[in-house]
Design a protein around this motif. Structure first.
Motif, PDB file in Angstrom:
ATOM      1  N   LEU A   1      14.517   2.913  -8.795  1.00 38.31           N
ATOM      2  CA  LEU A   1      13.801   3.018  -7.522  1.00 38.31           C
ATOM      3  C   LEU A   1      12.533   2.190  -7.619  1.00 38.31           C
ATOM      4  N   GLY A   2      12.445   1.154  -6.789  1.00 37.14           N
ATOM      5  CA  GLY A   2      11.278   0.285  -6.798  1.00 37.14           C
ATOM      6  C   GLY A   2      10.506   0.370  -5.492  1.00 37.14           C
ATOM      7  N   ILE A   3       9.252   0.794  -5.575  1.00 38.52           N
ATOM      8  CA  ILE A   3       8.374   0.842  -4.395  1.00 38.52           C
ATOM      9  C   ILE A   3       7.017   0.218  -4.724  1.00 38.52           C
ATOM     10  N   PRO A   4       6.991  -0.879  -5.505  1.00 37.96           N
ATOM     11  CA  PRO A   4       5.704  -1.494  -5.836  1.00 37.96           C
ATOM     12  C   PRO A   4       5.099  -2.200  -4.627  1.00 37.96           C
ATOM     13  N   ASP A   5       3.774  -2.302  -4.613  1.00 44.26           N
ATOM     14  CA  ASP A   5       3.073  -3.039  -3.553  1.00 44.26           C
ATOM     15  C   ASP A   5       3.417  -2.522  -2.163  1.00 44.26           C
ATOM     16  N   THR A   6       3.515  -1.214  -2.025  1.00 45.86           N
ATOM     17  CA  THR A   6       3.763  -0.582  -0.731  1.00 45.86           C
ATOM     18  C   THR A   6       2.658   0.446  -0.471  1.00 45.86           C
ATOM     19  N   PRO A   7       2.529   0.925   0.766  1.00 54.15           N
ATOM     20  CA  PRO A   7       1.530   1.959   1.060  1.00 54.15           C
ATOM     21  C   PRO A   7       1.924   3.339   0.537  1.00 54.15           C
ATOM     22  N   VAL A   8       3.119   3.470  -0.013  1.00 56.04           N
ATOM     23  CA  VAL A   8       3.591   4.780  -0.470  1.00 56.04           C
ATOM     24  C   VAL A   8       2.752   5.266  -1.649  1.00 56.04           C
ATOM     25  N   ASN A   9       2.120   6.421  -1.483  1.00 56.28           N
ATOM     26  CA  ASN A   9       1.329   7.001  -2.568  1.00 56.28           C
ATOM     27  C   ASN A   9       1.651   8.470  -2.808  1.00 56.28           C
ATOM     28  N   ILE A  10       2.687   8.965  -2.115  1.00 54.87           N
ATOM     29  CA  ILE A  10       3.103  10.354  -2.284  1.00 54.87           C
ATOM     30  C   ILE A  10       4.619  10.393  -2.461  1.00 54.87           C
ATOM     31  N   LEU A  11       5.062  11.099  -3.481  1.00 55.79           N
ATOM     32  CA  LEU A  11       6.493  11.279  -3.704  1.00 55.79           C
ATOM     33  C   LEU A  11       6.884  12.689  -3.277  1.00 55.79           C
ATOM     34  N   PRO A  12       7.959  12.837  -2.516  1.00 55.45           N
ATOM     35  CA  PRO A  12       8.375  14.167  -2.059  1.00 55.45           C
ATOM     36  C   PRO A  12       8.962  14.987  -3.206  1.00 55.45           C
ATOM     37  N   ALA A  13       8.942  16.292  -3.053  1.00 54.80           N
ATOM     38  CA  ALA A  13       9.494  17.181  -4.081  1.00 54.80           C
ATOM     39  C   ALA A  13      10.982  16.933  -4.287  1.00 54.80           C
ATOM     40  N   SER A  14      11.651  16.422  -3.260  1.00 54.27           N
ATOM     41  CA  SER A  14      13.098  16.205  -3.341  1.00 54.27           C
ATOM     42  C   SER A  14      13.476  15.143  -4.361  1.00 54.27           C
ATOM     43  N   ILE A  15      12.491  14.361  -4.826  1.00 55.67           N
ATOM     44  CA  ILE A  15      12.812  13.309  -5.793  1.00 55.67           C
ATOM     45  C   ILE A  15      13.308  13.905  -7.108  1.00 55.67           C
ATOM     46  N   SER A  16      13.002  15.187  -7.331  1.00 55.48           N
ATOM     47  CA  SER A  16      13.475  15.859  -8.549  1.00 55.48           C
ATOM     48  C   SER A  16      14.993  16.022  -8.550  1.00 55.48           C
ATOM     49  N   ASN A  17      15.630  15.818  -7.389  1.00 54.85           N
ATOM     50  CA  ASN A  17      17.090  15.904  -7.314  1.00 54.85           C
ATOM     51  C   ASN A  17      17.774  14.691  -7.938  1.00 54.85           C
TER      52      ASN A  17
ATOM     53  N   ARG B   1      22.781   3.022  -6.550  1.00 58.44           N
ATOM     54  CA  ARG B   1      22.323   3.106  -7.938  1.00 58.44           C
ATOM     55  C   ARG B   1      20.989   2.387  -8.116  1.00 58.44           C
ATOM     56  N   ALA B   2      20.743   1.362  -7.290  1.00 58.62           N
ATOM     57  CA  ALA B   2      19.498   0.595  -7.385  1.00 58.62           C
ATOM     58  C   ALA B   2      18.935   0.370  -5.986  1.00 58.62           C
ATOM     59  N   LEU B   3      17.672   0.729  -5.806  1.00 60.88           N
ATOM     60  CA  LEU B   3      16.992   0.563  -4.521  1.00 60.88           C
ATOM     61  C   LEU B   3      15.607  -0.008  -4.793  1.00 60.88           C
ATOM     62  N   ASP B   4      15.376  -1.231  -4.329  1.00 56.48           N
ATOM     63  CA  ASP B   4      14.082  -1.880  -4.536  1.00 56.48           C
ATOM     64  C   ASP B   4      13.514  -2.301  -3.191  1.00 56.48           C
ATOM     65  N   MET B   5      12.394  -1.688  -2.809  1.00 57.98           N
ATOM     66  CA  MET B   5      11.749  -1.980  -1.532  1.00 57.98           C
ATOM     67  C   MET B   5      10.350  -2.533  -1.759  1.00 57.98           C
ATOM     68  N   GLY B   6      10.167  -3.217  -2.880  1.00 58.10           N
ATOM     69  CA  GLY B   6       8.854  -3.728  -3.241  1.00 58.10           C
ATOM     70  C   GLY B   6       8.230  -4.607  -2.175  1.00 58.10           C
ATOM     71  N   GLY B   7       7.009  -4.263  -1.754  1.00 62.10           N
ATOM     72  CA  GLY B   7       6.289  -5.060  -0.773  1.00 62.10           C
ATOM     73  C   GLY B   7       6.596  -4.726   0.668  1.00 62.10           C
ATOM     74  N   LEU B   8       7.573  -3.851   0.905  1.00 63.62           N
ATOM     75  CA  LEU B   8       7.936  -3.499   2.276  1.00 63.62           C
ATOM     76  C   LEU B   8       7.185  -2.248   2.732  1.00 63.62           C
ATOM     77  N   TRP B   9       6.941  -2.188   4.006  1.00 66.38           N
ATOM     78  CA  TRP B   9       6.361  -0.986   4.594  1.00 66.38           C
ATOM     79  C   TRP B   9       7.490  -0.185   5.216  1.00 66.38           C
ATOM     80  N   ILE B  10       7.628   1.059   4.819  1.00 61.43           N
ATOM     81  CA  ILE B  10       8.705   1.911   5.311  1.00 61.43           C
ATOM     82  C   ILE B  10       8.266   2.559   6.617  1.00 61.43           C
ATOM     83  N   SER B  11       9.123   2.464   7.625  1.00 60.86           N
ATOM     84  CA  SER B  11       8.773   3.016   8.931  1.00 60.86           C
ATOM     85  C   SER B  11       9.736   4.117   9.333  1.00 60.86           C
TER      86      SER B  11
END
Length: 222
Positions: free
Chosen positions: A193-209, A161-171
């Protein structure tokens, strides 16, 4: 603690997720409390307003200290060290949250997991052992150019229900991701969904699910 109403008790216990002397962003805390399902709908108040009311109640009872106030509104707060020890003990008794660090590794049964420190800058545990996990949060201070990595296999937790990866780099397979993997769309119960301060700048189309998503925090860039 016993005198608090049920929702206020949950809010107070939830503060056990934060490291010692951590300045808690009130707005983010409110969104997390709502996402976790701790706040019930009210005909007269929005859930976010109800969550703020419970936080203010904890402050009025001197259980939480208002750290920064702007225009009469609490923007950040801290929990007193002695009280933090009390709620951590209570949270452990209730199996409310598991704090992952060098001494305490992942739990196979706890529905909430919080990471304060990454061992060797990596989160290496096998997430498949706890498919009932409801929330995964990274809350930590970072210095210099130290990097944190979360393998994309960690996202295969269908009940989150809650996912916060703020500051982490996803590999993924040894490469840094600038886009969230498509598997994020499988987390259909996700509210936060938290992705602040990460290199992520593109959201996949699947996020609409993720039809129940209430908060997407993509502020800042590491």
């Amino acid at each position: 603690f016993k005198e608090l109403r049920h929702e206020s008790k949950l809010c107070f216990l939830y503060l056990s997720i934060y490291p010692e002397d951590y300045e808690i962003n009130a707005e983010k805390l409110i969104h997390l409390l709502v996402a976790e399902g701790f706040i019930q709908e009210d005909e007269e108040m929005m859930m976010e307003d109800m969550a703020r009311y419970y936080i203010d109640e904890l402050i009025d009872r001197s259980l939480v200290k208002a750290e920064r106030i702007e225009r009469g509104k609490v923007m950040s707060c801290k929990i007193h060290d002695l009280l933090r020890d009390v709620i951590i003990k209570k949270a452990k008794e209730l199996n409310f949250v598991n704090i992952y660090n060098e001494k305490h590794h992942s739990s196979a049964i706890c529905r909430r997991e919080v990471v304060h420190h990454l061992m060797n800058n990596s989160y290496l545990c096998d997430r498949s052992v706890n498919k009932r996990m409801r929330s995964f949060l990274y809350i930590g201070e970072r210095t210099g150019f130290e990097l944190g990595f979360v393998n994309t296999t960690n996202l295969k937790l269908k009940l989150l229900r809650a996912l916060d990866m703020g500051g982490l780099w996803i590999s993924s397979k040894g490469y840094i991701c600038q886009t969230l993997p498509d598997v994020i769309g499988d987390l259909i119960h996700l509210r936060y969904l938290g992705i602040p301060d990460t290199p992520v700048n593109i959201l996949p189309a699947s996020i609409s699910n993720i039809r129940f998503l209430q908060t997407l925090d993509a502020s800042g860039y590491y």
